[in-house]
Design a protein around this motif. Structure first.
Motif, short mmCIF file in Angstrom:
data_model
loop_
_atom_site.label_atom_id
_atom_site.label_comp_id
_atom_site.label_asym_id
_atom_site.label_seq_id
_atom_site.Cartn_x
_atom_site.Cartn_y
_atom_site.Cartn_z
N HIS A 1 0.84 -1.20 0.00
CA HIS A 1 0.00 0.00 0.00
C HIS A 1 0.87 1.25 0.00
O HIS A 1 1.53 1.57 1.00
CB HIS A 1 -0.91 0.01 1.23
N GLN A 2 0.94 1.92 -1.14
CA GLN A 2 1.56 3.23 -1.27
C GLN A 2 2.98 3.30 -0.68
O GLN A 2 3.32 4.20 0.08
CB GLN A 2 0.67 4.32 -0.67
N GLY A 3 3.80 2.30 -1.01
CA GLY A 3 5.18 2.32 -0.57
C GLY A 3 5.43 1.56 0.70
O GLY A 3 6.55 1.60 1.23
N ASN B 1 12.35 -9.82 -1.49
CA ASN B 1 11.88 -9.25 -2.76
C ASN B 1 10.85 -8.15 -2.52
O ASN B 1 9.79 -8.12 -3.14
CB ASN B 1 11.28 -10.36 -3.63
N ASN B 2 11.18 -7.27 -1.62
CA ASN B 2 10.27 -6.19 -1.23
C ASN B 2 10.72 -4.88 -1.86
O ASN B 2 11.75 -4.33 -1.48
CB ASN B 2 10.26 -6.07 0.29
N PRO B 3 9.96 -4.34 -2.82
CA PRO B 3 10.36 -3.09 -3.47
C PRO B 3 9.96 -1.83 -2.69
O PRO B 3 10.28 -0.72 -3.11
CB PRO B 3 9.60 -3.16 -4.80
N ASN B 4 9.26 -2.00 -1.58
CA ASN B 4 8.72 -0.86 -0.85
C ASN B 4 9.75 -0.27 0.11
O ASN B 4 10.64 -0.97 0.63
CB ASN B 4 7.49 -1.30 -0.06
N GLN B 5 9.60 1.01 0.41
CA GLN B 5 10.51 1.68 1.34
C GLN B 5 10.27 1.25 2.78
O GLN B 5 11.20 1.18 3.58
CB GLN B 5 10.37 3.20 1.23
N SER C 1 20.04 4.93 2.40
CA SER C 1 20.70 3.63 2.62
C SER C 1 19.93 2.76 3.60
O SER C 1 20.40 1.69 3.97
CB SER C 1 22.12 3.85 3.13
N ARG C 2 18.75 3.24 4.03
CA ARG C 2 17.85 2.54 4.94
C ARG C 2 18.37 2.48 6.38
O ARG C 2 17.91 1.68 7.18
CB ARG C 2 17.54 1.13 4.43
N GLU C 3 19.31 3.33 6.70
CA GLU C 3 19.67 3.49 8.10
C GLU C 3 18.58 4.30 8.78
O GLU C 3 18.04 5.24 8.20
CB GLU C 3 21.02 4.20 8.23
N LYS C 4 18.24 3.94 10.01
CA LYS C 4 17.10 4.56 10.68
C LYS C 4 17.52 5.23 11.98
O LYS C 4 18.42 4.77 12.67
CB LYS C 4 16.01 3.52 10.95
N ASN D 1 15.76 -5.84 8.48
CA ASN D 1 15.57 -4.51 9.06
C ASN D 1 14.12 -4.04 8.96
O ASN D 1 13.82 -2.92 8.52
CB ASN D 1 16.49 -3.50 8.36
N VAL D 2 13.19 -4.92 9.35
CA VAL D 2 11.77 -4.57 9.37
C VAL D 2 11.57 -3.32 10.24
O VAL D 2 12.21 -3.17 11.28
CB VAL D 2 10.94 -5.75 9.90
#
Length: 451
Positions: free
Chosen positions: A270-272, A300-304, A439-442, A338-339
């Motif tokens: 849903h929307q990213g 295989n997750n293309p979402n942010q 880079s998906r660092e949070k 990194n959920v």
């Protein structure tokens, strides 16, 4: 003189009427405080009819171009169908509505002496970001017109609601939580339920209360739900153990999970954001097949953004609970990929935290971390709260509370996720933001200081 005579006659008649009324009192069936009203039997209150009820929206496909709706009737309905049209300000939309025939479940019977059928329509080829009006019925008996909006087919800002267990006292006490949540936050695009929607999975009157508590909201805002242990609880003597016979007929959830776990293990984009539901009822289902499936869905997750929901917490709030198998089999993948957020129920209290990442005594107001874990509760029957299981397994509780009904609003806007937890009266109790780099660092920033 004539006036005096008339007044005298009027008084005489009034006295006579009062005398007759008093004389008749012993013969009248007058309810007093010593004669309490009788409760309407559940078998009468929740019995299905040809008129649609328990109308609910779910997604079982792309939220931008499809919408599923399910409803209940008695078994006399032979032509279940829905009508849909693009929403307009005038009533002429009705002339442009198209009809779609429904598929029907087999007859469903729980603990009450009646059977029902559930009917589902999947609206397809819809336009993204578009408001539609629809109604359901049989061609003669119709519901009112409901409105819904399709999702965007792009990663755009949105918000959703998350509620922990409803389970007990659904109409009496849970109703105000879901109603307060939406009345305060009508921007929510869907509602996520983290299991134990009812206390007994085959208790029709409990499902009746659950649907009545949400009312028209169920027919206008899609729901995402994961099954709890009480969706497996039975009260009909001799009933076969397993998932409630109501679950699949009355909901229309994705069937993209492992074989045999359809509509309990699945994902929706849903929307990213990818929202993943798992079935952690390990007394009835195996986790191994889910783990293999989950690895592929995460890899295989293309979402942010990635949110997971299941009922039994990785880190338990109750001192006498430890979902060791759930933690051992799911936590490695949650950390590996990194959920962002894990939304759970089961423990009848609230705690929000993460894997311990700061040295003891550190007073930093922000932390670089991976996943945020939440256990929340929206119902009654509160339980003891403890952070022992968190600490014993290398996690920290950042915010917690017991004996409180709560709901949560999560907003997503680009590289920021904002989480807020509210009490049943609408007071903000807990909150934080996750800021994510390319880079998906949070980085996790609290909105409120810990108590």
């Amino acid at each position: 003189m004539e006036v005096k005579k008339l007044m005298g006659c009027f008084k005489a008649r009034t006295v006579l009427l009062m005398f007759l009324l008093v004389a008749a009192l012993p013969c009248m069936n007058i309810v007093s405080a010593n004669q309490p009203a009788a409760k309407v039997p559940d078998a009468d209150m929740y019995k299905p009819t040809p008129v649609p009820d328990r109308i609910i929206l779910n997604w079982n496909d792309d939220p931008a171009t499809t919408q599923a709706v399910t409803w209940r009737t008695d078994t006399s309905v032979l032509t279940p169908q829905a009508q849909i049209a693009v929403a307009e300000d005038a009533t002429v939309f009705k002339d442009k509505a198209i009809s779609v025939m429904a598929s029907s479940s087999s007859e469903v019977q729980g603990n009450q002496p009646y059977t029902a059928q559930f009917h589902t329509v999947k609206f397809e080829n819809l336009l993204p970001k578009t408001k539609y009006l629809y109604r359901v019925g049989d061609g003669a008996n119709w519901s009112e017109w409901f409105e819904f909006a399709t999702a965007s087919d792009k990663a755009e800002p949105f918000a959703f609601l998350y509620l922990g267990d409803a389970q007990h006292d659904l109409l009496e006490h849970w109703s105000r939580v879901i109603r307060k949540a939406y009345s305060n936050h009508p921007e929510a695009k869907f509602i996520l339920h983290a299991g134990d929607l009812v206390d007994r999975g085959d208790a029709d009157e409990q499902w009746g209360e659950w649907f009545k508590a949400g009312g028209w909201l169920n027919g206008m805002v899609p729901s995402i739900m994961t099954p709890g242990n009480h969706e497996y609880e039975k009260i009909v003597p001799g009933a076969k153990k397993g998932l409630s016979q109501y679950w699949r007929p009355q909901f229309a959830l994705p069937e993209n999970g492992p074989a045999g776990l359809e509509e309990t293990v699945y994902y929706t984009d849903h929307q990213g954001m990818r929202i993943i539901s798992l079935n952690t009822n390990t007394k009835f289902v195996k986790l191994d097949a889910q783990v293999a499936w989950l690895e592929q869905v995460l890899a295989n997750n293309p979402n942010q953004w990635t949110v997971m929901t299941f009922h039994h917490p990785i880190f338990a709030n109750s001192p006498d609970r430890d979902n060791a198998e759930v933690r051992e089999k799911l936590l490695p993948l949650i950390e590996k990929y990194n959920v962002d957020l894990v939304l759970q129920g089961h423990d009848h209290s609230y705690a929000r935290g993460q894997i311990s990442s700061l040295p003891a005594g550190t007073n930093d107001k922000s932390s670089k971390s991976g996943t945020v874990f939440v256990v929340s509760f929206a119902g009654t029957h509160m339980k003891e709260l403890s952070d022992k299981n968190w600490k014993d397994n290398g996690a920290q509780v950042d915010h917690s509370i017991a004996n409180t009904q709560l709901y949560q609003l999560i907003r997503v806007d680009g590289d920021v996720m904002k989480y807020e937890s509210y009490t049943a009266t609408g007071s903000l109790f807990d909150g934080f933001e996750i800021h994510k780099t390319p880079s998906r660092e949070k980085q996790i920033l609290p909105l409120l200081s810990s108590p």
